[in-house]
Design a protein around this motif. Structure first.
Motif, mmCIF file in Angstrom:
data_model
loop_
_atom_site.group_PDB
_atom_site.id
_atom_site.type_symbol
_atom_site.label_atom_id
_atom_site.label_comp_id
_atom_site.label_asym_id
_atom_site.label_seq_id
_atom_site.Cartn_x
_atom_site.Cartn_y
_atom_site.Cartn_z
ATOM 1 N N GLY A 188 1.138 -38.178 2.122
ATOM 2 C CA GLY A 188 1.586 -37.346 3.238
ATOM 3 C C GLY A 188 2.728 -36.396 2.946
ATOM 4 O O GLY A 188 3.342 -35.874 3.868
ATOM 5 N N GLY B 77 0.396 -34.877 -3.082
ATOM 6 C CA GLY B 77 1.213 -35.096 -1.885
ATOM 7 C C GLY B 77 2.249 -36.186 -2.059
ATOM 8 O O GLY B 77 2.732 -36.766 -1.094
ATOM 9 N N ALA C 122 4.877 -40.369 5.131
ATOM 10 C CA ALA C 122 3.946 -40.874 4.105
ATOM 11 C C ALA C 122 3.809 -42.377 4.228
ATOM 12 O O ALA C 122 4.682 -43.032 4.766
ATOM 13 C CB ALA C 122 4.437 -40.525 2.719
ATOM 14 N N LEU D 261 -5.053 -35.051 6.679
ATOM 15 C CA LEU D 261 -4.964 -33.798 5.933
ATOM 16 C C LEU D 261 -6.243 -33.550 5.138
ATOM 17 O O LEU D 261 -6.708 -32.410 5.037
ATOM 18 C CB LEU D 261 -3.732 -33.813 5.013
ATOM 19 C CG LEU D 261 -2.379 -33.887 5.736
ATOM 20 C CD1 LEU D 261 -1.248 -34.129 4.746
ATOM 21 C CD2 LEU D 261 -2.119 -32.607 6.523
ATOM 22 N N ASP E 99 -2.208 -42.699 5.016
ATOM 23 C CA ASP E 99 -1.540 -42.346 6.254
ATOM 24 C C ASP E 99 -1.915 -40.911 6.663
ATOM 25 O O ASP E 99 -3.099 -40.609 6.744
ATOM 26 C CB ASP E 99 -0.029 -42.532 6.086
ATOM 27 C CG ASP E 99 0.605 -43.089 7.356
ATOM 28 O OD1 ASP E 99 0.482 -44.298 7.621
ATOM 29 O OD2 ASP E 99 1.191 -42.282 8.091
ATOM 30 N N ARG E 100 -0.944 -40.042 6.890
ATOM 31 C CA ARG E 100 -1.261 -38.671 7.297
ATOM 32 C C ARG E 100 -2.157 -37.957 6.292
ATOM 33 O O ARG E 100 -2.867 -37.009 6.639
ATOM 34 C CB ARG E 100 0.030 -37.886 7.525
ATOM 35 C CG ARG E 100 -0.154 -36.422 7.879
ATOM 36 C CD ARG E 100 1.031 -35.842 8.597
ATOM 37 N NE ARG E 100 1.169 -36.434 9.901
ATOM 38 C CZ ARG E 100 0.564 -35.979 10.999
ATOM 39 N NH1 ARG E 100 -0.179 -34.912 10.941
ATOM 40 N NH2 ARG E 100 0.726 -36.591 12.150
ATOM 41 N N GLY E 101 -2.137 -38.405 5.041
ATOM 42 C CA GLY E 101 -3.008 -37.816 4.026
ATOM 43 C C GLY E 101 -4.487 -37.905 4.387
ATOM 44 O O GLY E 101 -5.277 -37.035 4.011
ATOM 45 N N TYR F 224 4.647 -33.187 8.656
ATOM 46 C CA TYR F 224 3.966 -33.483 7.400
ATOM 47 C C TYR F 224 4.820 -34.299 6.443
ATOM 48 O O TYR F 224 4.444 -34.537 5.318
ATOM 49 C CB TYR F 224 3.519 -32.189 6.725
ATOM 50 C CG TYR F 224 2.530 -31.466 7.579
ATOM 51 C CD1 TYR F 224 1.260 -31.997 7.777
ATOM 52 C CD2 TYR F 224 2.886 -30.295 8.226
ATOM 53 C CE1 TYR F 224 0.363 -31.361 8.603
ATOM 54 C CE2 TYR F 224 1.983 -29.657 9.047
ATOM 55 C CZ TYR F 224 0.719 -30.188 9.231
ATOM 56 O OH TYR F 224 -0.165 -29.562 10.048
ATOM 57 N N SER G 157 2.125 -42.070 12.485
ATOM 58 C CA SER G 157 2.544 -40.680 12.715
ATOM 59 C C SER G 157 1.397 -39.841 13.281
ATOM 60 O O SER G 157 1.576 -38.671 13.585
ATOM 61 C CB SER G 157 3.047 -40.052 11.406
ATOM 62 O OG SER G 157 1.961 -39.758 10.547
#
Lengths: 227, 227
Positions: free
Chosen positions: B8, B106, A227, B41, B36-38, A224, B58
């Motif tokens: 993220g 985040g 970013a 999520l 991105d990973r957000g 996690y 990622s």
């Protein structure tokens, strides 16, 4: 002489091996400094601070008595002061104790007004001459500062590094890294992030003709973090 | 239109009521953005992002497929780019979507090279005109930005506030707070921390003739937060 300092930031942000790092510091004769609650935290970790700085207003009477009964040199700060405890610590460590290299723990996380002063207090015009001697360490980052000059930046146990311009820079250059930086001059808080060392090199070169930068080494702790 | 963005950063730094805050944002028709990973999520939290931005490097193949199969507007960034994903998001949100107020979650914790770009990316000369429209929120801090002007700063559910000069300031003034600040002009990253609202007032006044500041509201989460 070198020194290790513990500030009052949240324990969750400490390096996992903080106790071991402090033991090694103590073994080589480094000065141990606790700032405010950091003085109590050092005692709780089993270390006797050589110097404690702060207003200690967050400590209960028995906790303060423990600090006062144990620490040889206590410097009391006054609330509503011009200098924060963190700046006061830098002034005493570098000015009074002539510390060479200062490692600071407990500087990050938690209240970001505190984290800001912990990371940027070294820019105080009376303190910035010591910038090259300061390192902040938390559980996944290591930050050091560089004034005008040319430096070999060595790979350490971190995957990434970034450079943030804290004062206006002239001809900031990174050579021999994954992302080289052609001479950059700029007058604002710009960050060059997520750089990496080359697989076949254990260092790169950072130089600047003027200004002051923070070099941030970092690593992902889990999936996690990206970013 | 307003927007809520999830970056993220580590979940541990999210506000405890993030899901509730996002529900409220969605209920009032705010744009939901994942960076991105957000983006993943947000999906995991049960929200469908309206916009996703990033290189998504990622994400695993099935995670990326979920994002790509769900999100209407996906903007792919390229690695080794001039703008970070976080700056790209600011440019798209304010420039393309004409977002009025942007709340960012985040953004803090974890890798400090990321946190730096998340907090300071708004200083990019192409973006700083939007500074007054940006707010970062984590579990114990709320950060907003103010350019030249005079502002009523309202008390919120935080005990302290600090002001950090991100660009050189002229006549920065705080009136009606516990620690007032006489007109201050300065050219470096100075922080005025641990200020408080007066018991009988629910606001104070912040003004500056030139420059850009971050206002950081913060609270202690436990007894180890004090520094």
């Amino acid at each position: 002489m070198d020194a290790a300092v513990l500030l009052g930031g949240p324990k969750e942000e400490w390096p996992a091996d903080l106790k071991e790092q402090l033991k090694q510091a103590q073994a080589k004769g480094d000065l141990l400094i606790g700032v405010d609650r950091g003085a109590l935290l050092l005692l709780e970790l089993g270390f006797k601070p050589d110097l404690a700085i702060g207003d200690f207003d967050s400590l209960k009477a028995d906790e303060l008595a423990w600090v006062e009964g144990t620490v040889a040199d206590i410097r009391y700060s006054v609330p509503k002061k011009d200098w924060t405890d963190s700046e006061l610590m830098l002034g005493i460590a570098f000015g009074d104790y002539k510390i060479d290299q200062l490692k600071v723990y407990g500087a990050t996380g938690g209240r970001l007004d505190h984290a800001a002063i912990n990371a940027f207090g070294i820019l105080n015009p009376d303190l910035r001459k010591y910038a090259n001697q300061l390192t902040l360490i938390d559980k996944q980052n290591l930050i050091f500062y560089r004034q005008a000059g040319s430096y070999e930046i060595k790979q350490q146990d971190y995957s990434y590094f970034g450079v943030t311009c804290l004062l206006p820079v002239e001809d900031l250059t990174i050579e021999g890294a994954l992302y080289d930086l052609a001479p950059y001059s700029g007058d604002y808080l710009r960050s060059f992030t997520s750089n990496e060392f080359l697989p076949d090199k254990d260092s790169c070169r950072l130089s600047l003709k003027k200004g002051l930068v923070a070099v941030v080494y970092s690593k992902d702790l889990d999936r996690y973090q990206m970013a």
